[in-house]
Design a protein around this motif. Structure first.
Motif, PDB file in Angstrom:
ATOM      1  N   ILE A  82     -34.306  13.106 -24.185  1.00 54.92           N
ATOM      2  CA  ILE A  82     -33.558  13.817 -25.221  1.00 54.92           C
ATOM      3  C   ILE A  82     -33.257  12.871 -26.378  1.00 54.92           C
ATOM      4  O   ILE A  82     -33.382  13.232 -27.547  1.00 54.92           O
ATOM      5  N   GLN A  83     -32.867  11.649 -26.054  1.00 54.34           N
ATOM      6  CA  GLN A  83     -32.565  10.672 -27.096  1.00 54.34           C
ATOM      7  C   GLN A  83     -33.789  10.437 -27.980  1.00 54.34           C
ATOM      8  O   GLN A  83     -33.678  10.395 -29.206  1.00 54.34           O
ATOM      9  N   SER A  84     -34.951  10.313 -27.369  1.00 54.86           N
ATOM     10  CA  SER A  84     -36.182  10.112 -28.151  1.00 54.86           C
ATOM     11  C   SER A  84     -36.467  11.300 -29.054  1.00 54.86           C
ATOM     12  O   SER A  84     -36.860  11.133 -30.212  1.00 54.86           O
ATOM     13  N   ALA A  85     -36.266  12.510 -28.529  1.00 61.92           N
ATOM     14  CA  ALA A  85     -36.499  13.716 -29.332  1.00 61.92           C
ATOM     15  C   ALA A  85     -35.531  13.768 -30.511  1.00 61.92           C
ATOM     16  O   ALA A  85     -35.920  14.114 -31.636  1.00 61.92           O
ATOM     17  N   VAL A  86     -34.282  13.424 -30.245  1.00 60.46           N
ATOM     18  CA  VAL A  86     -33.274  13.449 -31.306  1.00 60.46           C
ATOM     19  C   VAL A  86     -33.595  12.382 -32.362  1.00 60.46           C
ATOM     20  O   VAL A  86     -33.548  12.652 -33.561  1.00 60.46           O
ATOM     21  N   GLU A  87     -33.927  11.190 -31.907  1.00 56.92           N
ATOM     22  CA  GLU A  87     -34.245  10.115 -32.845  1.00 56.92           C
ATOM     23  C   GLU A  87     -35.453  10.451 -33.703  1.00 56.92           C
ATOM     24  O   GLU A  87     -35.505  10.108 -34.885  1.00 56.92           O
ATOM     25  N   SER A  88     -36.431  11.144 -33.126  1.00 56.16           N
ATOM     26  CA  SER A  88     -37.625  11.513 -33.885  1.00 56.16           C
ATOM     27  C   SER A  88     -37.404  12.749 -34.749  1.00 56.16           C
ATOM     28  O   SER A  88     -38.242  13.077 -35.579  1.00 56.16           O
ATOM     29  N   GLN A  89     -36.272  13.427 -34.503  1.00 55.28           N
ATOM     30  CA  GLN A  89     -35.930  14.646 -35.227  1.00 55.28           C
ATOM     31  C   GLN A  89     -37.060  15.672 -35.144  1.00 55.28           C
ATOM     32  O   GLN A  89     -37.397  16.360 -36.103  1.00 55.28           O
ATOM     33  N   ASN A  90     -37.610  15.780 -33.937  1.00 52.28           N
ATOM     34  CA  ASN A  90     -38.730  16.661 -33.673  1.00 52.28           C
ATOM     35  C   ASN A  90     -38.227  17.862 -32.878  1.00 52.28           C
ATOM     36  O   ASN A  90     -37.898  17.735 -31.692  1.00 52.28           O
ATOM     37  N   SER A  91     -38.174  19.008 -33.518  1.00 55.67           N
ATOM     38  CA  SER A  91     -37.614  20.204 -32.881  1.00 55.67           C
ATOM     39  C   SER A  91     -38.411  20.645 -31.662  1.00 55.67           C
ATOM     40  O   SER A  91     -37.833  21.034 -30.639  1.00 55.67           O
ATOM     41  N   GLU A  92     -39.711  20.606 -31.755  1.00 54.55           N
ATOM     42  CA  GLU A  92     -40.546  21.026 -30.622  1.00 54.55           C
ATOM     43  C   GLU A  92     -40.348  20.086 -29.428  1.00 54.55           C
ATOM     44  O   GLU A  92     -40.200  20.536 -28.290  1.00 54.55           O
ATOM     45  N   MET A  93     -40.333  18.811 -29.705  1.00 50.72           N
ATOM     46  CA  MET A  93     -40.084  17.821 -28.652  1.00 50.72           C
ATOM     47  C   MET A  93     -38.690  18.030 -28.058  1.00 50.72           C
ATOM     48  O   MET A  93     -38.498  17.927 -26.844  1.00 50.72           O
ATOM     49  N   PHE A  94     -37.713  18.321 -28.919  1.00 49.72           N
ATOM     50  CA  PHE A  94     -36.360  18.562 -28.432  1.00 49.72           C
ATOM     51  C   PHE A  94     -36.336  19.736 -27.464  1.00 49.72           C
ATOM     52  O   PHE A  94     -35.747  19.655 -26.388  1.00 49.72           O
ATOM     53  N   GLU A  95     -36.970  20.837 -27.828  1.00 52.31           N
ATOM     54  CA  GLU A  95     -36.975  22.008 -26.946  1.00 52.31           C
ATOM     55  C   GLU A  95     -37.631  21.691 -25.611  1.00 52.31           C
ATOM     56  O   GLU A  95     -37.137  22.119 -24.553  1.00 52.31           O
ATOM     57  N   ASP A  96     -38.748  20.958 -25.643  1.00 55.33           N
ATOM     58  CA  ASP A  96     -39.427  20.586 -24.392  1.00 55.33           C
ATOM     59  C   ASP A  96     -38.547  19.702 -23.521  1.00 55.33           C
ATOM     60  O   ASP A  96     -38.434  19.915 -22.314  1.00 55.33           O
ATOM     61  N   THR A  97     -37.929  18.701 -24.138  1.00 50.64           N
ATOM     62  CA  THR A  97     -37.101  17.785 -23.350  1.00 50.64           C
ATOM     63  C   THR A  97     -35.800  18.450 -22.909  1.00 50.64           C
ATOM     64  O   THR A  97     -35.259  18.103 -21.857  1.00 50.64           O
ATOM     65  N   PHE A  98     -35.312  19.406 -23.682  1.00 51.94           N
ATOM     66  CA  PHE A  98     -34.106  20.108 -23.258  1.00 51.94           C
ATOM     67  C   PHE A  98     -34.384  20.942 -22.017  1.00 51.94           C
ATOM     68  O   PHE A  98     -33.528  21.038 -21.125  1.00 51.94           O
ATOM     69  N   LEU A  99     -35.564  21.531 -21.927  1.00 47.80           N
ATOM     70  CA  LEU A  99     -35.946  22.264 -20.717  1.00 47.80           C
ATOM     71  C   LEU A  99     -35.984  21.308 -19.514  1.00 47.80           C
ATOM     72  O   LEU A  99     -35.491  21.645 -18.432  1.00 47.80           O
TER      73      LEU A  99
END
Length: 162
Positions: free
Chosen positions: A113-130
């Motif tokens: 999640i931290q990586s997704a947030v740092e990259s500000q990548n919405s798609e990555m965020f949704e995947d990692t949030f799942l």
């Protein structure tokens, strides 16, 4: 001269210091803590409870984290992720027996999640949030509370931020 300086400066400072100590002592109510170390320890433990308070905070922050990611409010998302980790660390201090079950959540899902947030990548965020959600449920199964099922939020909390 020194005597006069003491009377002008030192004595008033001593009086202020004394009155501050007195009012502080009078304003602190600690009777509920107990009368001896064991009572104090027992009462503090009862007030802090076990891991359930940790889970209440984690649940709240989980929901806020999700909506922060959906809103692309990356600073707020990171803030929530950090506080989830802090809440868990404090919970593990009180109840270390729960830490092994949470390892995938703490060591894999939260860093992703931290990586997704740092990259500000919405798609990555949704995947990692799942994955984070699945890690929650895996931990609950390992803790023999499979009836506590976490789902991706469908509605926002009712708290309004200004």
């Amino acid at each position: 001269m020194r005597k006069h300086l003491f009377l002008l400066v030192g004595l008033p400072l001593m009086m202020i210091n004394s009155s501050c100590k007195q009012s502080t002592q009078d304003s602190i109510q600690t009777e509920w803590l107990g009368e001896n170390r064991q009572e104090i320890a027992d009462n503090l433990e009862q007030q802090l409870q076990g891991f359930s308070r940790t889970m209440v905070e984690t649940s709240y922050r989980y929901h806020e984290l999700y909506w922060a990611g959906m809103d692309k409010n990356w600073d707020f998302a990171e803030y929530q992720r950090e506080h989830i980790m802090e809440a868990l660390e404090q919970g593990f201090i009180r109840r270390p027996e729960h830490e092994p079950s949470a390892q995938a959540f703490v060591n894999v899902a939260l860093p992703e999640i931290q990586s997704a947030v740092e990259s500000q990548n919405s798609e990555m965020f949704e995947d990692t949030f799942l994955k984070l959600t699945n890690a929650c449920n895996t931990c609950h199964q390992m803790e023999d509370v499979p009836f506590i099922t976490i789902v991706i939020p469908s509605e926002r909390n009712t708290v309004v931020y200004y």
